[in-house]
Write a protein that holds these residues in place. Structure first.
Motif, PDB file in Angstrom:
ATOM      1  N   ARG A  45     -10.599  -7.633   5.392  1.00 10.97           N
ATOM      2  CA  ARG A  45     -10.657  -7.457   6.846  1.00 10.97           C
ATOM      3  C   ARG A  45     -10.264  -8.861   7.816  1.00 10.97           C
ATOM      4  NH1 ARG A  45     -16.334  -4.436   8.943  1.00 10.97           N
ATOM      5  NH2 ARG A  45     -15.351  -3.313   7.152  1.00 10.97           N
ATOM      6  N   ASP A  46     -10.757 -10.362   6.922  1.00 12.61           N
ATOM      7  CA  ASP A  46     -10.231 -10.953   7.727  1.00 12.61           C
ATOM      8  C   ASP A  46      -8.899 -11.297   7.535  1.00 12.61           C
ATOM      9  OD1 ASP A  46     -12.898 -11.301   8.020  1.00 12.61           O
ATOM     10  OD2 ASP A  46     -12.998 -12.819   6.493  1.00 12.61           O
ATOM     11  N   GLU A  47      -8.584 -10.891   6.557  1.00 14.36           N
ATOM     12  CA  GLU A  47      -6.707 -11.144   6.155  1.00 14.36           C
ATOM     13  C   GLU A  47      -6.277 -10.407   7.025  1.00 14.36           C
ATOM     14  OE1 GLU A  47      -5.508 -14.002   4.637  1.00 14.36           O
ATOM     15  OE2 GLU A  47      -7.525 -14.801   4.345  1.00 14.36           O
ATOM     16  N   LEU A  48      -6.677  -9.156   7.568  1.00 11.06           N
ATOM     17  CA  LEU A  48      -5.951  -8.501   7.560  1.00 11.06           C
ATOM     18  C   LEU A  48      -6.435  -7.820   9.545  1.00 11.06           C
ATOM     19  CD1 LEU A  48      -6.550  -4.463   5.417  1.00 11.06           C
ATOM     20  CD2 LEU A  48      -4.870  -6.107   5.325  1.00 11.06           C
ATOM     21  N   LYS A  49      -7.174  -8.706   9.340  1.00 10.68           N
ATOM     22  CA  LYS A  49      -7.474  -8.759  10.730  1.00 10.68           C
ATOM     23  C   LYS A  49      -6.115 -10.138  11.908  1.00 10.68           C
ATOM     24  CE  LYS A  49     -12.171  -8.964  11.495  1.00 10.68           C
ATOM     25  NZ  LYS A  49     -13.612  -9.695  11.922  1.00 10.68           N
ATOM     26  N   ASP A  50      -5.617 -10.599  10.626  1.00 10.72           N
ATOM     27  CA  ASP A  50      -5.205 -12.144  10.742  1.00 10.72           C
ATOM     28  C   ASP A  50      -3.374 -11.163  10.857  1.00 10.72           C
ATOM     29  OD1 ASP A  50      -6.708 -14.063  11.388  1.00 10.72           O
ATOM     30  OD2 ASP A  50      -6.815 -14.904   9.000  1.00 10.72           O
ATOM     31  N   ALA A  51      -4.101 -10.586  10.287  1.00  8.36           N
ATOM     32  CA  ALA A  51      -1.911 -10.115   9.427  1.00  8.36           C
ATOM     33  C   ALA A  51      -1.584  -8.916  11.334  1.00  8.36           C
ATOM     34  CB  ALA A  51      -2.435  -9.154   8.641  1.00  8.36           C
ATOM     35  N   LEU A  52      -2.552  -8.575  11.771  1.00 10.96           N
ATOM     36  CA  LEU A  52      -2.389  -7.277  12.479  1.00 10.96           C
ATOM     37  C   LEU A  52      -1.978  -8.635  13.617  1.00 10.96           C
ATOM     38  CD1 LEU A  52      -2.908  -4.622  13.591  1.00 10.96           C
ATOM     39  CD2 LEU A  52      -5.105  -5.065  14.548  1.00 10.96           C
ATOM     40  N   ALA A  53      -3.243  -9.043  13.867  1.00 12.88           N
ATOM     41  CA  ALA A  53      -2.432 -10.586  15.152  1.00 12.88           C
ATOM     42  C   ALA A  53      -1.775 -11.343  15.399  1.00 12.88           C
ATOM     43  CB  ALA A  53      -3.783 -11.228  15.085  1.00 12.88           C
ATOM     44  N   TYR A  54      -1.008 -11.306  14.277  1.00 11.24           N
ATOM     45  CA  TYR A  54       0.361 -11.980  13.926  1.00 11.24           C
ATOM     46  C   TYR A  54       1.534 -10.962  12.974  1.00 11.24           C
ATOM     47  CZ  TYR A  54      -2.893 -16.018  14.928  1.00 11.24           C
ATOM     48  OH  TYR A  54      -3.542 -16.784  15.784  1.00 11.24           O
ATOM     49  N   GLY A  55       1.765 -10.484  13.017  1.00 16.20           N
ATOM     50  CA  GLY A  55       2.422  -9.078  13.870  1.00 16.20           C
ATOM     51  C   GLY A  55       3.023  -8.927  11.954  1.00 16.20           C
ATOM     52  N   SER A  56       2.697  -9.028  10.628  1.00 17.13           N
ATOM     53  CA  SER A  56       3.129  -9.621   9.294  1.00 17.13           C
ATOM     54  C   SER A  56       3.890  -7.789   8.780  1.00 17.13           C
ATOM     55  CB  SER A  56       2.332 -10.325   8.475  1.00 17.13           C
ATOM     56  OG  SER A  56       2.035 -10.939   9.398  1.00 17.13           O
ATOM     57  N   GLY A  57       3.867  -6.791   8.817  1.00 14.51           N
ATOM     58  CA  GLY A  57       4.532  -6.262   9.129  1.00 14.51           C
ATOM     59  C   GLY A  57       3.738  -4.356   9.472  1.00 14.51           C
ATOM     60  N   ASP A  58       4.049  -3.435   9.608  1.00 14.62           N
ATOM     61  CA  ASP A  58       3.778  -2.378  10.010  1.00 14.62           C
ATOM     62  C   ASP A  58       2.543  -1.287   9.159  1.00 14.62           C
ATOM     63  OD1 ASP A  58       4.937  -0.929   8.248  1.00 14.62           O
ATOM     64  OD2 ASP A  58       6.358  -0.737  10.296  1.00 14.62           O
ATOM     65  N   GLU A  59       3.127  -2.031   7.815  1.00 14.88           N
ATOM     66  CA  GLU A  59       1.535  -1.385   6.464  1.00 14.88           C
ATOM     67  C   GLU A  59       0.921  -1.768   5.502  1.00 14.88           C
ATOM     68  OE1 GLU A  59       4.859   2.474   5.704  1.00 14.88           O
ATOM     69  OE2 GLU A  59       5.686   0.519   5.030  1.00 14.88           O
ATOM     70  N   VAL A  60       0.108  -1.160   5.482  1.00 21.74           N
ATOM     71  CA  VAL A  60      -0.863  -2.160   4.377  1.00 21.74           C
ATOM     72  C   VAL A  60      -1.682  -1.438   3.108  1.00 21.74           C
ATOM     73  CG1 VAL A  60      -3.134  -2.101   5.504  1.00 21.74           C
ATOM     74  CG2 VAL A  60      -2.452  -3.946   4.200  1.00 21.74           C
ATOM     75  N   ARG A  61      -1.289  -1.540   1.436  1.00 23.48           N
ATOM     76  CA  ARG A  61      -2.341  -1.866   0.876  1.00 23.48           C
ATOM     77  C   ARG A  61      -3.144  -2.412   0.045  1.00 23.48           C
ATOM     78  NH1 ARG A  61       2.821   1.339  -2.291  1.00 23.48           N
ATOM     79  NH2 ARG A  61       3.656  -0.736  -2.712  1.00 23.48           N
ATOM     80  N   TRP A  62      -4.073  -1.984  -0.335  1.00 27.49           N
ATOM     81  CA  TRP A  62      -4.782  -2.845  -0.303  1.00 27.49           C
ATOM     82  C   TRP A  62      -6.103  -2.408  -1.737  1.00 27.49           C
ATOM     83  CZ3 TRP A  62      -6.527  -0.904   4.211  1.00 27.49           C
ATOM     84  CH2 TRP A  62      -8.583  -0.343   4.368  1.00 27.49           C
ATOM     85  N   GLU A  63      -6.478  -2.986  -2.669  1.00 25.01           N
ATOM     86  CA  GLU A  63      -7.410  -2.980  -4.061  1.00 25.01           C
ATOM     87  C   GLU A  63      -8.394  -3.977  -3.888  1.00 25.01           C
ATOM     88  OE1 GLU A  63      -6.641  -3.723  -8.937  1.00 25.01           O
ATOM     89  OE2 GLU A  63      -5.195  -2.619  -7.365  1.00 25.01           O
TER      90      GLU A  63
END
Length: 81
Positions: free
Chosen positions: A42-60
């Motif tokens: 959740r913390d990593e994806l908050k950063d990704a959303l804020a700094y625009g590192s792509g528009d799709e995500v998947r995780w494990e």
């Protein structure tokens, strides 16, 4: 080899649904992997959303920090990143 998960749109609801657990994530655009990272999802994806590192995500999710770090390294190598 990419993560065996479906892509999700990187947006606030998706980030909010991510577990507060260690894991590996891929950020992408049009189905192409742009970045592989690891950490508390959740913390990593908050950063990704804020700094625009792509528009799709998947995780494990992973059981430990070390497992997440190792899995991310493997996926980066396979993706050529």
């Amino acid at each position: 080899m990419p993560l065996p998960k479906r892509w999700r749109t990187l947006n606030r609801p998706t980030v909010g649904s991510a577990p507060e657990q260690y894991g590996v994530y891929e950020l992408g655009e049009d189905g192409e992997v742009l970045e592989v990272g690891w950490g508390v999802l959740r913390d990593e994806l908050k950063d990704a959303l804020a700094y625009g590192s792509g528009d799709e995500v998947r995780w494990e999710t992973c059981q430990t920090k070390a497992e997440a770090r190792e899995l991310a390294a493997e996926h980066r190598e396979r993706a050529g990143l």
